[in-house]
Write a protein that holds these residues in place. Structure first.
Motif, PDB file in Angstrom:
ATOM      1  N   GLY A  17      47.580  60.653  75.313  1.00 37.87           N
ATOM      2  CA  GLY A  17      48.775  59.943  75.744  1.00 37.87           C
ATOM      3  C   GLY A  17      49.839  59.796  74.683  1.00 37.87           C
ATOM      4  N   ARG A  18      49.797  60.640  73.685  1.00 37.14           N
ATOM      5  CA  ARG A  18      50.819  60.627  72.633  1.00 37.14           C
ATOM      6  C   ARG A  18      51.570  61.945  72.665  1.00 37.14           C
ATOM      7  NH1 ARG A  18      48.397  58.733  67.077  1.00 37.14           N
ATOM      8  NH2 ARG A  18      50.584  59.026  66.523  1.00 37.14           N
ATOM      9  N   GLY A  19      52.866  61.890  72.275  1.00 37.38           N
ATOM     10  CA  GLY A  19      53.668  63.102  72.278  1.00 37.38           C
ATOM     11  C   GLY A  19      55.019  62.863  71.651  1.00 37.38           C
ATOM     12  N   TYR A  20      55.894  63.817  71.809  1.00 35.09           N
ATOM     13  CA  TYR A  20      57.185  63.825  71.135  1.00 35.09           C
ATOM     14  C   TYR A  20      58.149  62.741  71.603  1.00 35.09           C
ATOM     15  CZ  TYR A  20      55.589  68.425  69.620  1.00 35.09           C
ATOM     16  OH  TYR A  20      54.870  69.446  69.077  1.00 35.09           O
ATOM     17  N   THR A  21      58.213  62.512  72.905  1.00 32.42           N
ATOM     18  CA  THR A  21      59.153  61.545  73.478  1.00 32.42           C
ATOM     19  C   THR A  21      58.487  60.867  74.669  1.00 32.42           C
ATOM     20  OG1 THR A  21      60.092  63.075  75.108  1.00 32.42           O
ATOM     21  CG2 THR A  21      61.115  63.068  72.897  1.00 32.42           C
ATOM     22  N   PRO A  22      59.028  59.739  75.127  1.00 32.66           N
ATOM     23  CA  PRO A  22      58.473  59.111  76.338  1.00 32.66           C
ATOM     24  C   PRO A  22      58.504  60.049  77.552  1.00 32.66           C
ATOM     25  CG  PRO A  22      59.815  57.537  75.149  1.00 32.66           C
ATOM     26  CD  PRO A  22      60.020  58.878  74.470  1.00 32.66           C
ATOM     27  N   ALA A  23      59.565  60.830  77.716  1.00 35.96           N
ATOM     28  CA  ALA A  23      59.643  61.761  78.848  1.00 35.96           C
ATOM     29  C   ALA A  23      58.565  62.838  78.739  1.00 35.96           C
ATOM     30  CB  ALA A  23      61.026  62.401  78.924  1.00 35.96           C
TER      31      ALA A  23
END
Length: 141
Positions: A17-23
């Motif tokens: 659930g982690r990544g570059y941006t909320p989108a």
């Protein structure tokens, strides 16, 4: 059918659930939910459904180094699964396949594509923890 580039087959194994941006995280989480519900996946070259939120931002999705990462991942995943993989092939992401790939990922045998990836440390920690908190469970067989 969910479109996946080869190196994302590795990224999915450790997604928490982690990544570059909320989108990006929202899109990624929605894709994982669809895969867990049994939707199929097809291997593509270049940007895929996970990349979609990043394509307008000039992100790295189209860079040659990412194409190289895809080639390394495709070769490693194919070897781990004992089958050839090419763009257009469907990818089984059921529980047994995911378990086999995670076993290889934890052993380091399919991680050549992860070299120089900014997420490598996070993914290594997730693999070392036995893939706890990961979201991809795999569609039932």
């Amino acid at each position: 059918m969910i479109r996946l580039r080869a190196h994302h087959l590795l990224c999915l194994l450790t997604y928490v659930g982690r990544g570059y941006t909320p989108a990006f995280v929202a899109q990624y989480s929605a894709i994982v939910a669809r895969l867990n519900a049994g939707e199929g996946a097809v291997l593509v070259e270049g940007p895929d459904d996970i990349c979609a939120p990043m394509l307008d931002s000039g992100h790295h999705c189209r860079e040659p180094r990412i194409t190289t990462r895809d080639a390394l991942a495709r070769e490693a995943v194919a070897a781990a699964l004992g089958q050839s993989l090419a763009p257009g092939d469907t990818i089984p992401l059921d529980g047994p396949t995911i378990a086999r790939l995670r076993e290889n990922f934890a052993a380091g045998t399919i991680r050549a594509a992860c070299a120089a990836c900014q997420w490598d440390g996070l993914c290594s920690g997730i693999a070392a923890s036995g893939f706890s908190r990961t979201r991809l469970s795999g569609a039932p067989v």
